[in-house]
Design a protein around this motif. Structure first.
Motif, PDB file in Angstrom:
ATOM      1  N   MET A 110       0.823  -1.505  -0.063  1.00  0.00           N
ATOM      2  CA  MET A 110      -0.219   0.050   0.101  1.00  0.00           C
ATOM      3  C   MET A 110       0.809   1.317  -0.011  1.00  0.00           C
ATOM      4  O   MET A 110       1.795   1.325   0.797  1.00  0.00           O
ATOM      5  N   THR A 111       0.483   2.302  -0.774  1.00  0.00           N
ATOM      6  CA  THR A 111       1.330   3.422  -0.743  1.00  0.00           C
ATOM      7  C   THR A 111       0.805   4.147   0.316  1.00  0.00           C
ATOM      8  O   THR A 111      -0.319   4.484   0.623  1.00  0.00           O
ATOM      9  N   ILE A 112       1.957   4.783   0.740  1.00  0.00           N
ATOM     10  CA  ILE A 112       2.053   5.639   1.901  1.00  0.00           C
ATOM     11  C   ILE A 112       2.721   7.149   1.553  1.00  0.00           C
ATOM     12  O   ILE A 112       3.701   7.032   0.713  1.00  0.00           O
ATOM     13  N   LEU A 113       2.005   8.190   1.959  1.00  0.00           N
ATOM     14  CA  LEU A 113       2.538   9.439   1.515  1.00  0.00           C
ATOM     15  C   LEU A 113       3.384  10.279   2.869  1.00  0.00           C
ATOM     16  O   LEU A 113       2.689  10.168   3.883  1.00  0.00           O
ATOM     17  N   TYR A 114       4.584  10.385   2.780  1.00  0.00           N
ATOM     18  CA  TYR A 114       5.235  11.082   3.852  1.00  0.00           C
ATOM     19  C   TYR A 114       5.349  12.695   3.445  1.00  0.00           C
ATOM     20  O   TYR A 114       5.809  13.035   2.369  1.00  0.00           O
ATOM     21  N   ILE A 115       5.084  13.421   4.519  1.00  0.00           N
ATOM     22  CA  ILE A 115       5.342  14.776   4.577  1.00  0.00           C
ATOM     23  C   ILE A 115       6.475  15.246   5.264  1.00  0.00           C
ATOM     24  O   ILE A 115       6.471  15.119   6.459  1.00  0.00           O
ATOM     25  N   ASP A 116       7.226  16.022   4.629  1.00  0.00           N
ATOM     26  CA  ASP A 116       8.342  16.505   5.555  1.00  0.00           C
ATOM     27  C   ASP A 116       7.905  17.934   6.140  1.00  0.00           C
ATOM     28  O   ASP A 116       7.656  18.718   5.394  1.00  0.00           O
ATOM     29  N   GLY A 117       7.155  17.758   7.256  1.00  0.00           N
ATOM     30  CA  GLY A 117       6.397  18.548   7.720  1.00  0.00           C
ATOM     31  C   GLY A 117       6.430  20.333   8.340  1.00  0.00           C
ATOM     32  O   GLY A 117       5.607  20.705   8.541  1.00  0.00           O
ATOM     33  N   ASP A 118       7.619  20.534   8.478  1.00  0.00           N
ATOM     34  CA  ASP A 118       8.117  21.549   9.393  1.00  0.00           C
ATOM     35  C   ASP A 118       7.784  22.811   8.606  1.00  0.00           C
ATOM     36  O   ASP A 118       7.437  23.772   9.156  1.00  0.00           O
ATOM     37  N   ALA A 119       7.978  22.692   7.211  1.00  0.00           N
ATOM     38  CA  ALA A 119       7.493  24.007   6.283  1.00  0.00           C
ATOM     39  C   ALA A 119       6.872  23.598   4.967  1.00  0.00           C
ATOM     40  O   ALA A 119       7.326  24.242   4.017  1.00  0.00           O
ATOM     41  N   CYS A 120       5.976  22.758   5.236  1.00  0.00           N
ATOM     42  CA  CYS A 120       5.151  22.296   3.823  1.00  0.00           C
ATOM     43  C   CYS A 120       4.027  23.043   3.710  1.00  0.00           C
ATOM     44  O   CYS A 120       3.092  23.113   4.410  1.00  0.00           O
ATOM     45  N   PRO A 121       4.024  23.683   2.535  1.00  0.00           N
ATOM     46  CA  PRO A 121       2.661  24.473   2.352  1.00  0.00           C
ATOM     47  C   PRO A 121       1.754  24.011   1.590  1.00  0.00           C
ATOM     48  O   PRO A 121       0.755  24.508   1.269  1.00  0.00           O
ATOM     49  N   VAL A 122       1.766  22.841   1.335  1.00  0.00           N
ATOM     50  CA  VAL A 122       0.712  21.759   0.558  1.00  0.00           C
ATOM     51  C   VAL A 122      -0.007  20.768   1.286  1.00  0.00           C
ATOM     52  O   VAL A 122      -0.496  19.878   0.653  1.00  0.00           O
ATOM     53  N   ARG A 123       0.144  20.783   2.676  1.00  0.00           N
ATOM     54  CA  ARG A 123      -0.371  19.702   3.516  1.00  0.00           C
ATOM     55  C   ARG A 123      -2.044  19.521   2.849  1.00  0.00           C
ATOM     56  O   ARG A 123      -2.299  18.495   3.027  1.00  0.00           O
ATOM     57  N   ASP A 124      -2.701  20.557   2.854  1.00  0.00           N
ATOM     58  CA  ASP A 124      -4.163  20.337   2.514  1.00  0.00           C
ATOM     59  C   ASP A 124      -4.401  19.492   1.385  1.00  0.00           C
ATOM     60  O   ASP A 124      -5.255  18.864   1.170  1.00  0.00           O
ATOM     61  N   GLU A 125      -3.635  20.073   0.262  1.00  0.00           N
ATOM     62  CA  GLU A 125      -3.574  19.358  -0.998  1.00  0.00           C
ATOM     63  C   GLU A 125      -3.161  17.714  -0.829  1.00  0.00           C
ATOM     64  O   GLU A 125      -4.082  16.853  -1.530  1.00  0.00           O
ATOM     65  N   VAL A 126      -2.215  17.423  -0.003  1.00  0.00           N
ATOM     66  CA  VAL A 126      -1.896  15.932   0.146  1.00  0.00           C
ATOM     67  C   VAL A 126      -2.957  15.465   0.699  1.00  0.00           C
ATOM     68  O   VAL A 126      -3.496  14.388   0.388  1.00  0.00           O
ATOM     69  N   TYR A 127      -3.676  15.780   1.783  1.00  0.00           N
ATOM     70  CA  TYR A 127      -4.844  15.323   2.799  1.00  0.00           C
ATOM     71  C   TYR A 127      -6.039  15.091   1.582  1.00  0.00           C
ATOM     72  O   TYR A 127      -6.506  13.985   1.671  1.00  0.00           O
ATOM     73  N   ARG A 128      -6.021  16.183   0.856  1.00  0.00           N
ATOM     74  CA  ARG A 128      -7.236  15.938  -0.245  1.00  0.00           C
ATOM     75  C   ARG A 128      -7.203  14.653  -1.260  1.00  0.00           C
ATOM     76  O   ARG A 128      -8.142  13.861  -1.125  1.00  0.00           O
ATOM     77  N   VAL A 129      -5.859  14.549  -1.585  1.00  0.00           N
ATOM     78  CA  VAL A 129      -5.549  13.420  -2.319  1.00  0.00           C
ATOM     79  C   VAL A 129      -5.459  12.070  -1.732  1.00  0.00           C
ATOM     80  O   VAL A 129      -6.060  11.152  -2.049  1.00  0.00           O
ATOM     81  N   ALA A 130      -5.155  11.994  -0.541  1.00  0.00           N
ATOM     82  CA  ALA A 130      -4.935  11.013   0.466  1.00  0.00           C
ATOM     83  C   ALA A 130      -6.617  10.494   0.709  1.00  0.00           C
ATOM     84  O   ALA A 130      -6.680   9.206   0.682  1.00  0.00           O
ATOM     85  N   ASP A 131      -7.212  11.305   1.211  1.00  0.00           N
ATOM     86  CA  ASP A 131      -8.638  11.242   1.534  1.00  0.00           C
ATOM     87  C   ASP A 131      -9.355  10.483   0.147  1.00  0.00           C
ATOM     88  O   ASP A 131     -10.049   9.347   0.300  1.00  0.00           O
ATOM     89  N   ARG A 132      -9.126  11.316  -1.106  1.00  0.00           N
ATOM     90  CA  ARG A 132      -9.713  10.556  -2.419  1.00  0.00           C
ATOM     91  C   ARG A 132      -9.412   9.096  -2.628  1.00  0.00           C
ATOM     92  O   ARG A 132     -10.180   8.250  -3.108  1.00  0.00           O
ATOM     93  N   LEU A 133      -7.868   8.858  -2.407  1.00  0.00           N
ATOM     94  CA  LEU A 133      -7.500   7.513  -2.678  1.00  0.00           C
ATOM     95  C   LEU A 133      -7.411   6.675  -1.577  1.00  0.00           C
ATOM     96  O   LEU A 133      -6.895   5.510  -1.731  1.00  0.00           O
ATOM     97  N   GLY A 134      -7.813   7.167  -0.289  1.00  0.00           N
ATOM     98  CA  GLY A 134      -7.623   6.243   0.721  1.00  0.00           C
ATOM     99  C   GLY A 134      -6.402   5.692   1.328  1.00  0.00           C
ATOM    100  O   GLY A 134      -5.843   4.690   1.491  1.00  0.00           O
ATOM    101  N   LEU A 135      -5.426   6.886   1.266  1.00  0.00           N
ATOM    102  CA  LEU A 135      -4.094   6.647   1.492  1.00  0.00           C
ATOM    103  C   LEU A 135      -3.518   6.768   2.977  1.00  0.00           C
ATOM    104  O   LEU A 135      -4.242   7.849   3.503  1.00  0.00           O
ATOM    105  N   LYS A 136      -2.642   6.351   3.559  1.00  0.00           N
ATOM    106  CA  LYS A 136      -2.163   6.733   4.856  1.00  0.00           C
ATOM    107  C   LYS A 136      -1.138   7.938   4.663  1.00  0.00           C
ATOM    108  O   LYS A 136      -0.281   8.009   3.728  1.00  0.00           O
ATOM    109  N   VAL A 137      -1.081   8.864   5.573  1.00  0.00           N
ATOM    110  CA  VAL A 137      -0.139   9.914   5.462  1.00  0.00           C
ATOM    111  C   VAL A 137       0.566  10.046   6.854  1.00  0.00           C
ATOM    112  O   VAL A 137      -0.021  10.156   7.815  1.00  0.00           O
TER     113      VAL A 137
END
Length: 151
Positions: free
Chosen positions: A1-28
């Protein structure tokens, strides 16, 4: 299963990643050292990981876990390189897809920039993300996730 890892200290696109993860059922996993508090999302598929403070601790956490089925979202070129070396995929918030063909030049350019800054030369900072960047990011993330899922 694909997992998305966000280098989170200064990531300006977290919300976009969450939308994709929600749509595709992915763990973040959003990994940060706590220097900038990140609010929990309330999403069951998103885990906030706070690592101890220190250079590259969050990067190490991600690099130790990423696999060829995963995608890392980072503007950190050395972390992107480490993810590629493990067979994973890497995408910058500005929609730059990191590949084996472009990561070497990016690492070299990073070192040149570091040297220039040490010499006192202003090298500028990251560009502001536009709607077009965010749109392209979503498209590239979707493409990378589909490729990762195909193996």
């Amino acid at each position: 299963m694909t997992i998305l890892y966000i280098d989170g200290d200064a990531c300006p696109v977290r919300d976009e990643v969450y939308r994709v993860a929600d749509r595709l059922g992915l763990k973040v996993f959003v990994v940060a050292n706590g220097s900038r508090p990140i609010r929990p999302t309330g999403r069951p598929n998103v885990s906030m990981i706070t690592v101890e403070a220190g250079a590259d601790v969050a990067d190490d956490w991600i690099a130790d876990r990423v696999t060829k089925a995963d995608v890392c979202i980072t503007s950190d070129i050395p972390l992107a390189s480490r993810c590629l070396a493990k067979g994973g995929r890497a995408l910058a918030p500005n929609a730059k897809v990191w590949t084996h063909d472009n990561i070497g030049n990016a690492l070299a350019g990073r070192e040149v920039g570091r040297y220039l800054r040490e010499m006192g030369v202003a090298t500028g900072g990251p560009a502001t993300l536009t709607k077009q960047h965010r749109s392209r990011f979503l498209s590239e993330l979707d493409t990378l996730v589909r490729a990762a899922q195909r193996g």
